[in-house]
Design a protein around this motif. Structure first.
Motif, mmCIF file in Angstrom:
data_model
loop_
_atom_site.group_PDB
_atom_site.id
_atom_site.type_symbol
_atom_site.label_atom_id
_atom_site.label_comp_id
_atom_site.label_asym_id
_atom_site.label_seq_id
_atom_site.Cartn_x
_atom_site.Cartn_y
_atom_site.Cartn_z
ATOM 1 N N CYS A 147 1.072 -1.433 -0.131
ATOM 2 C CA CYS A 147 -0.110 0.000 -0.550
ATOM 3 C C CYS A 147 0.792 0.691 -0.158
ATOM 4 C CB CYS A 147 -0.786 -0.068 0.953
ATOM 5 S SG CYS A 147 -2.274 -1.344 0.842
ATOM 6 N N GLU A 148 1.740 1.414 1.168
ATOM 7 C CA GLU A 148 2.517 2.387 0.597
ATOM 8 C C GLU A 148 4.003 2.665 -0.434
ATOM 9 O OE1 GLU A 148 5.033 1.332 4.490
ATOM 10 O OE2 GLU A 148 3.591 2.341 5.435
ATOM 11 N N ALA A 149 4.281 1.411 -1.313
ATOM 12 C CA ALA A 149 4.600 1.784 -2.194
ATOM 13 C C ALA A 149 3.935 1.958 -3.267
ATOM 14 C CB ALA A 149 4.740 0.117 -2.725
ATOM 15 N N LEU A 150 2.367 1.931 -3.401
ATOM 16 C CA LEU A 150 1.508 2.058 -4.267
ATOM 17 C C LEU A 150 1.467 4.050 -4.085
ATOM 18 C CD1 LEU A 150 -0.636 1.679 -6.875
ATOM 19 C CD2 LEU A 150 -1.837 0.849 -5.377
ATOM 20 N N PHE A 151 1.248 4.353 -2.674
ATOM 21 C CA PHE A 151 0.604 5.717 -2.485
ATOM 22 C C PHE A 151 1.605 6.299 -2.897
ATOM 23 C CE2 PHE A 151 1.111 9.080 -0.075
ATOM 24 C CZ PHE A 151 -0.399 9.303 0.651
ATOM 25 N N GLU A 198 3.734 12.869 3.013
ATOM 26 C CA GLU A 198 2.496 12.705 2.204
ATOM 27 C C GLU A 198 1.328 13.794 3.335
ATOM 28 O OE1 GLU A 198 0.610 14.771 -0.631
ATOM 29 O OE2 GLU A 198 3.079 14.154 -0.833
ATOM 30 N N PHE A 199 1.516 12.488 4.682
ATOM 31 C CA PHE A 199 0.343 12.707 5.287
ATOM 32 C C PHE A 199 0.581 14.224 6.269
ATOM 33 C CE2 PHE A 199 -1.215 8.544 4.703
ATOM 34 C CZ PHE A 199 -2.139 8.296 4.999
ATOM 35 N N GLY A 200 2.124 13.403 6.428
ATOM 36 C CA GLY A 200 1.932 15.580 7.391
ATOM 37 C C GLY A 200 1.767 16.661 6.801
ATOM 38 N N GLU A 201 1.794 16.851 4.855
ATOM 39 C CA GLU A 201 1.583 17.889 4.465
ATOM 40 C C GLU A 201 0.909 18.277 3.478
ATOM 41 O OE1 GLU A 201 4.489 17.636 1.270
ATOM 42 O OE2 GLU A 201 6.403 17.800 2.737
ATOM 43 N N HIS A 202 -0.528 16.828 3.391
ATOM 44 C CA HIS A 202 -1.407 17.310 2.770
ATOM 45 C C HIS A 202 -2.304 15.859 3.524
ATOM 46 C CE1 HIS A 202 0.229 19.530 -0.378
ATOM 47 N NE2 HIS A 202 1.826 18.544 -0.254
ATOM 48 N N PRO A 203 -2.521 16.059 4.735
ATOM 49 C CA PRO A 203 -3.519 14.772 4.723
ATOM 50 C C PRO A 203 -4.929 15.117 4.402
ATOM 51 C CG PRO A 203 -3.567 16.522 6.678
ATOM 52 C CD PRO A 203 -2.645 16.655 5.914
ATOM 53 N N ASP A 204 -5.772 15.432 4.222
ATOM 54 C CA ASP A 204 -7.230 15.581 3.470
ATOM 55 C C ASP A 204 -6.449 14.599 1.983
ATOM 56 O OD1 ASP A 204 -5.161 17.622 2.587
ATOM 57 O OD2 ASP A 204 -6.712 18.681 1.415
ATOM 58 N N CYS A 205 -5.942 15.270 1.439
ATOM 59 C CA CYS A 205 -5.721 14.465 -0.177
ATOM 60 C C CYS A 205 -4.964 13.111 0.208
ATOM 61 C CB CYS A 205 -4.295 14.752 -0.563
ATOM 62 S SG CYS A 205 -5.193 16.752 -1.464
ATOM 63 N N ALA A 206 -3.850 12.992 1.476
ATOM 64 C CA ALA A 206 -3.563 12.030 1.879
ATOM 65 C C ALA A 206 -4.760 10.433 2.165
ATOM 66 C CB ALA A 206 -2.432 12.374 3.035
ATOM 67 N N THR A 207 -5.486 11.183 2.854
ATOM 68 C CA THR A 207 -6.836 10.130 3.933
ATOM 69 C C THR A 207 -7.283 8.962 2.160
ATOM 70 O OG1 THR A 207 -6.728 10.743 5.656
ATOM 71 C CG2 THR A 207 -8.293 9.911 4.280
ATOM 72 N N ALA A 251 11.551 1.079 3.485
ATOM 73 C CA ALA A 251 12.282 2.330 4.801
ATOM 74 C C ALA A 251 11.753 3.930 3.790
ATOM 75 C CB ALA A 251 13.297 2.706 5.382
ATOM 76 N N ARG A 252 11.935 3.651 2.572
ATOM 77 C CA ARG A 252 12.016 4.731 2.093
ATOM 78 C C ARG A 252 10.623 5.304 1.171
ATOM 79 N NH1 ARG A 252 12.669 10.451 2.186
ATOM 80 N NH2 ARG A 252 12.468 11.087 -0.120
ATOM 81 N N CYS A 253 9.650 4.724 1.348
ATOM 82 C CA CYS A 253 7.898 4.643 1.171
ATOM 83 C C CYS A 253 7.539 4.632 1.894
ATOM 84 C CB CYS A 253 7.002 3.515 0.384
ATOM 85 S SG CYS A 253 8.238 2.919 -1.396
ATOM 86 N N ALA A 254 7.975 4.550 3.576
ATOM 87 C CA ALA A 254 7.371 4.273 4.571
ATOM 88 C C ALA A 254 7.579 5.747 4.138
ATOM 89 C CB ALA A 254 7.415 3.886 6.293
ATOM 90 N N GLU A 255 8.626 6.849 4.438
ATOM 91 C CA GLU A 255 8.928 8.135 5.045
ATOM 92 C C GLU A 255 8.185 9.380 4.025
ATOM 93 O OE1 GLU A 255 13.155 8.355 4.413
ATOM 94 O OE2 GLU A 255 13.909 6.929 6.178
ATOM 95 N N LEU A 256 7.830 8.429 2.782
ATOM 96 C CA LEU A 256 7.105 9.070 2.296
ATOM 97 C C LEU A 256 5.960 9.541 2.335
ATOM 98 C CD1 LEU A 256 8.816 8.628 -0.815
ATOM 99 C CD2 LEU A 256 9.344 10.449 0.229
ATOM 100 N N VAL A 257 5.696 8.344 3.154
ATOM 101 C CA VAL A 257 3.988 8.274 3.313
ATOM 102 C C VAL A 257 3.653 8.955 4.179
ATOM 103 C CG1 VAL A 257 2.174 7.108 4.248
ATOM 104 C CG2 VAL A 257 2.969 6.058 1.726
ATOM 105 N N ALA A 258 4.926 8.884 5.067
ATOM 106 C CA ALA A 258 4.894 9.855 6.746
ATOM 107 C C ALA A 258 4.469 11.477 6.150
ATOM 108 C CB ALA A 258 5.560 9.654 7.341
#
Length: 77
Positions: free
Chosen positions: A10-14, A52-61, A43-50
């Motif tokens: 999921c993180e990779a697709l995200f 994105e959730f920090g910067e754009h939580p409305d879109c990331a969800t 690890a980098r996929c997880a970092e990028l997901v985090a």
């Protein structure tokens, strides 16, 4: 499905370039997941997901919900 593997996929697709609007096929989703994990690593996929959730939580969800459903469908046994 293994919960950890499901999360990685999921993180990779995200963080991949694949967009919901493309209406990607299961094959494209599987290819994108594999390519993204190979290119970035888990690890980098997880970092990028985090990030994105920090910067754009409305879109990331919405994107994560789409990614979860797409991965479940594409990797269904």
């Amino acid at each position: 499905m293994n919960a950890v593997l499901d999360d990685i996929r999921c993180e990779a697709l995200f963080v991949s370039d694949v967009q919901r609007s493309q209406r990607p096929t299961p094959e494209l989703i599987r290819e994108a997941v594999a390519a993204t994990v190979t290119r970035l690593g888990e690890a980098r996929c997880a970092e990028l997901v985090a990030q994105e959730f920090g910067e754009h939580p409305d879109c990331a969800t919405d994107r994560m919900l789409w990614a979860r459903n797409a991965v479940r469908s594409a990797f269904a046994a």
